[in-house]
Design a protein around this motif. Structure first.
Motif, PDB file in Angstrom:
ATOM      1  N   VAL A 159     -14.216  -6.409   5.887  1.00 29.50           N
ATOM      2  CA  VAL A 159     -12.825  -6.523   6.302  1.00 29.50           C
ATOM      3  C   VAL A 159     -12.639  -7.824   7.086  1.00 29.50           C
ATOM      4  O   VAL A 159     -13.453  -8.167   7.958  1.00 29.50           O
ATOM      5  N   ILE A 160     -11.599  -8.539   6.765  1.00 36.45           N
ATOM      6  CA  ILE A 160     -11.308  -9.831   7.393  1.00 36.45           C
ATOM      7  C   ILE A 160     -10.871  -9.611   8.851  1.00 36.45           C
ATOM      8  O   ILE A 160     -10.217  -8.606   9.158  1.00 36.45           O
ATOM      9  N   PRO A 161     -11.214 -10.528   9.760  1.00 37.30           N
ATOM     10  CA  PRO A 161     -10.847 -10.361  11.170  1.00 37.30           C
ATOM     11  C   PRO A 161      -9.339 -10.257  11.388  1.00 37.30           C
ATOM     12  O   PRO A 161      -8.535 -10.818  10.628  1.00 37.30           O
ATOM     13  N   THR A 162      -8.974  -9.552  12.443  1.00 32.98           N
ATOM     14  CA  THR A 162      -7.562  -9.292  12.751  1.00 32.98           C
ATOM     15  C   THR A 162      -6.741 -10.564  12.845  1.00 32.98           C
ATOM     16  O   THR A 162      -5.641 -10.662  12.278  1.00 32.98           O
ATOM     17  N   GLU A 163      -7.262 -11.576  13.568  1.00 34.35           N
ATOM     18  CA  GLU A 163      -6.468 -12.780  13.792  1.00 34.35           C
ATOM     19  C   GLU A 163      -6.155 -13.511  12.493  1.00 34.35           C
ATOM     20  O   GLU A 163      -5.079 -14.123  12.361  1.00 34.35           O
ATOM     21  N   VAL A 164      -7.072 -13.446  11.527  1.00 33.33           N
ATOM     22  CA  VAL A 164      -6.827 -14.088  10.237  1.00 33.33           C
ATOM     23  C   VAL A 164      -5.765 -13.318   9.460  1.00 33.33           C
ATOM     24  O   VAL A 164      -4.862 -13.917   8.853  1.00 33.33           O
ATOM     25  N   ILE A 165      -5.846 -11.996   9.484  1.00 34.74           N
ATOM     26  CA  ILE A 165      -4.854 -11.180   8.789  1.00 34.74           C
ATOM     27  C   ILE A 165      -3.461 -11.387   9.392  1.00 34.74           C
ATOM     28  O   ILE A 165      -2.462 -11.462   8.673  1.00 34.74           O
ATOM     29  N   ILE A 166      -3.397 -11.482  10.701  1.00 28.54           N
ATOM     30  CA  ILE A 166      -2.107 -11.739  11.364  1.00 28.54           C
ATOM     31  C   ILE A 166      -1.513 -13.051  10.860  1.00 28.54           C
ATOM     32  O   ILE A 166      -0.309 -13.134  10.545  1.00 28.54           O
ATOM     33  N   GLN A 167      -2.325 -14.091  10.775  1.00 27.03           N
ATOM     34  CA  GLN A 167      -1.850 -15.388  10.294  1.00 27.03           C
ATOM     35  C   GLN A 167      -1.326 -15.300   8.869  1.00 27.03           C
ATOM     36  O   GLN A 167      -0.274 -15.855   8.548  1.00 27.03           O
ATOM     37  N   VAL A 168      -2.067 -14.578   8.024  1.00 23.30           N
ATOM     38  CA  VAL A 168      -1.669 -14.455   6.628  1.00 23.30           C
ATOM     39  C   VAL A 168      -0.351 -13.704   6.496  1.00 23.30           C
ATOM     40  O   VAL A 168       0.574 -14.158   5.806  1.00 23.30           O
ATOM     41  N   ILE A 169      -0.248 -12.565   7.166  1.00 22.48           N
ATOM     42  CA  ILE A 169       0.975 -11.764   7.059  1.00 22.48           C
ATOM     43  C   ILE A 169       2.160 -12.507   7.653  1.00 22.48           C
ATOM     44  O   ILE A 169       3.268 -12.499   7.091  1.00 22.48           O
ATOM     45  N   SER A 170       1.952 -13.170   8.776  1.00 23.73           N
ATOM     46  CA  SER A 170       3.041 -13.900   9.438  1.00 23.73           C
ATOM     47  C   SER A 170       3.560 -15.037   8.573  1.00 23.73           C
ATOM     48  O   SER A 170       4.713 -15.460   8.717  1.00 23.73           O
ATOM     49  N   SER A 171       2.708 -15.551   7.689  1.00 17.63           N
ATOM     50  CA  SER A 171       3.129 -16.657   6.823  1.00 17.63           C
ATOM     51  C   SER A 171       3.925 -16.177   5.607  1.00 17.63           C
ATOM     52  O   SER A 171       4.535 -16.990   4.906  1.00 17.63           O
ATOM     53  N   LEU A 172       3.920 -14.860   5.359  1.00 13.80           N
ATOM     54  CA  LEU A 172       4.649 -14.320   4.223  1.00 13.80           C
ATOM     55  C   LEU A 172       6.145 -14.226   4.543  1.00 13.80           C
ATOM     56  O   LEU A 172       6.525 -13.915   5.674  1.00 13.80           O
ATOM     57  N   PRO A 173       7.000 -14.449   3.541  1.00  9.78           N
ATOM     58  CA  PRO A 173       8.425 -14.158   3.738  1.00  9.78           C
ATOM     59  C   PRO A 173       8.605 -12.684   4.103  1.00  9.78           C
ATOM     60  O   PRO A 173       7.850 -11.826   3.638  1.00  9.78           O
ATOM     61  N   VAL A 174       9.576 -12.404   4.934  1.00  9.07           N
ATOM     62  CA  VAL A 174       9.778 -11.040   5.418  1.00  9.07           C
ATOM     63  C   VAL A 174       9.923 -10.048   4.268  1.00  9.07           C
ATOM     64  O   VAL A 174       9.401  -8.932   4.330  1.00  9.07           O
ATOM     65  N   GLN A 175      10.599 -10.468   3.208  1.00  9.54           N
ATOM     66  CA  GLN A 175      10.820  -9.552   2.078  1.00  9.54           C
ATOM     67  C   GLN A 175       9.537  -9.209   1.338  1.00  9.54           C
ATOM     68  O   GLN A 175       9.484  -8.242   0.572  1.00  9.54           O
ATOM     69  N   GLN A 176       8.476  -9.994   1.550  1.00  5.72           N
ATOM     70  CA  GLN A 176       7.197  -9.707   0.908  1.00  5.72           C
ATOM     71  C   GLN A 176       6.262  -8.884   1.792  1.00  5.72           C
ATOM     72  O   GLN A 176       5.206  -8.449   1.343  1.00  5.72           O
ATOM     73  N   GLN A 177       6.645  -8.668   3.027  1.00  9.47           N
ATOM     74  CA  GLN A 177       5.826  -7.877   3.937  1.00  9.47           C
ATOM     75  C   GLN A 177       6.129  -6.389   3.746  1.00  9.47           C
ATOM     76  O   GLN A 177       7.287  -5.986   3.729  1.00  9.47           O
ATOM     77  N   THR A 178       5.096  -5.588   3.586  1.00 10.46           N
ATOM     78  CA  THR A 178       5.291  -4.151   3.463  1.00 10.46           C
ATOM     79  C   THR A 178       5.618  -3.563   4.837  1.00 10.46           C
ATOM     80  O   THR A 178       5.430  -4.211   5.871  1.00 10.46           O
ATOM     81  N   LYS A 179       6.080  -2.313   4.839  1.00  5.10           N
ATOM     82  CA  LYS A 179       6.367  -1.647   6.114  1.00  5.10           C
ATOM     83  C   LYS A 179       5.092  -1.514   6.941  1.00  5.10           C
ATOM     84  O   LYS A 179       5.121  -1.663   8.173  1.00  5.10           O
ATOM     85  N   ALA A 180       3.979  -1.250   6.264  1.00  8.79           N
ATOM     86  CA  ALA A 180       2.703  -1.129   6.974  1.00  8.79           C
ATOM     87  C   ALA A 180       2.314  -2.457   7.621  1.00  8.79           C
ATOM     88  O   ALA A 180       1.788  -2.483   8.739  1.00  8.79           O
ATOM     89  N   MET A 181       2.577  -3.550   6.943  1.00 10.12           N
ATOM     90  CA  MET A 181       2.284  -4.870   7.514  1.00 10.12           C
ATOM     91  C   MET A 181       3.143  -5.130   8.736  1.00 10.12           C
ATOM     92  O   MET A 181       2.664  -5.638   9.764  1.00 10.12           O
ATOM     93  N   ALA A 182       4.419  -4.781   8.640  1.00 15.21           N
ATOM     94  CA  ALA A 182       5.325  -4.991   9.767  1.00 15.21           C
ATOM     95  C   ALA A 182       4.893  -4.169  10.977  1.00 15.21           C
ATOM     96  O   ALA A 182       4.921  -4.651  12.122  1.00 15.21           O
ATOM     97  N   LEU A 183       4.465  -2.945  10.743  1.00 16.10           N
ATOM     98  CA  LEU A 183       3.984  -2.103  11.837  1.00 16.10           C
ATOM     99  C   LEU A 183       2.731  -2.701  12.471  1.00 16.10           C
ATOM    100  O   LEU A 183       2.557  -2.672  13.692  1.00 16.10           O
ATOM    101  N   PHE A 184       1.870  -3.268  11.642  1.00 10.57           N
ATOM    102  CA  PHE A 184       0.655  -3.884  12.150  1.00 10.57           C
ATOM    103  C   PHE A 184       0.983  -5.109  13.004  1.00 10.57           C
ATOM    104  O   PHE A 184       0.407  -5.292  14.088  1.00 10.57           O
ATOM    105  N   ILE A 185       1.876  -5.953  12.540  1.00 11.35           N
ATOM    106  CA  ILE A 185       2.254  -7.149  13.305  1.00 11.35           C
ATOM    107  C   ILE A 185       2.839  -6.746  14.661  1.00 11.35           C
ATOM    108  O   ILE A 185       2.587  -7.400  15.689  1.00 11.35           O
ATOM    109  N   ALA A 186       3.570  -5.647  14.686  1.00  5.28           N
ATOM    110  CA  ALA A 186       4.181  -5.187  15.933  1.00  5.28           C
ATOM    111  C   ALA A 186       3.182  -4.542  16.872  1.00  5.28           C
ATOM    112  O   ALA A 186       3.419  -4.455  18.086  1.00  5.28           O
TER     113      ALA A 186
END
Length: 225
Positions: A69-96
């Motif tokens: 599993v990739i480290p948290t900080e890298v996943i945060i960077q990847v998800i944050s770089s996605l357009p909001v419409q491409q982020q799943t609800k689970a991703m949004a909950l994780f970022i929060a």
């Protein structure tokens, strides 16, 4: 029969896992050569931002992956770089709430389930069928140490020989073994794997020695297929 808890290990950043996806009632997962490529491409599409793949094997009625599993900080960077419409609800909950282990595990599990649904839809459309293809939940065991990781990689690469699909695991075309040896496989972390084994020669020799040993004794991890 319910899946034992040990096969439903929660996902944590930086941890290794042995993941097994098995078909329902032996339904073939692959009926043409193209299916293997579609499976690998869709696995990468849904999980590449979350997993490093260290080995895999695609067997007619189940698949194995050894992943980190990739480290948290890298996943945060990847998800944050996605357009909001491409982020799943689970991703949004994780970022929060990125420090919440439960939220992290649920996000990874949903990515895996989305992959399984995607590949099942591909198979159903191709075969003019309906319904699920994979057993639920998919199995995953956390790998606890280097000895377990080495054994899991070898077990995965040699799985076709264990199931008597080939007499020599090195000749099975749908595992990561050959790609690791030749350096030609975009779906696995070849350098990381070879570094872990101490180089290419060690990778080859340890696989041979361990597989020879397993055929004189019981195969490990046999309950994972």
């Amino acid at each position: 029969m319910p899946t034992p808890e040990k096969y439903k290990a929660p996902f944590y950043p930086g941890a290794f896992y042995h993941i097994v996806c098995k078909s329902i009632d032996g339904v073939p997962l692959f009926t043409a050569e193209k299916d293997y490529l579609v499976f690998k491409e869709r696995f990468k599409q849904f999980t590449a931002d979350f997993f490093e793949v260290w080995s895999y094997n695609l067997i007619p009625n189940h698949t194995h992956h050894i992943v980190k599993v990739i480290p948290t900080e890298v996943i945060i960077q990847v998800i944050s770089s996605l357009p909001v419409q491409q982020q799943t609800k689970a991703m949004a909950l994780f970022i929060a709430d990125s420090k919440n282990d439960i939220v992290f595990d649920e996000m990874i599990e949903r990515q895996m389930n989305s992959f399984l649904v995607s590949y099942a839809n591909y198979c159903n459309n191709k075969r003019n069928r309906k319904g699920g293809i994979f057993q639920k939940p998919f199995k995953r065991i956390r790998i606890e140490d280097d000895a377990h990781l080495q054994q899991a990689i070898i077990y995965t690469n040699a799985n076709a020989q264990k199931h008597n699909l080939v007499t020599d695991f090195k000749k099975y075309p749908h595992s990561s073994y050959t790609g690791t040896v030749t350096g030609n496989n975009i779906f696995i972390m070849i350098k990381n794997v070879l570094d872990f084994f101490g180089g290419l020669d060690n990778f080859i020799n340890i696989h041979k020695n361990q597989v020879d040993y397993y055929y004189q004794h019981d195969w490990p991890s046999s309950k994972l297929e």
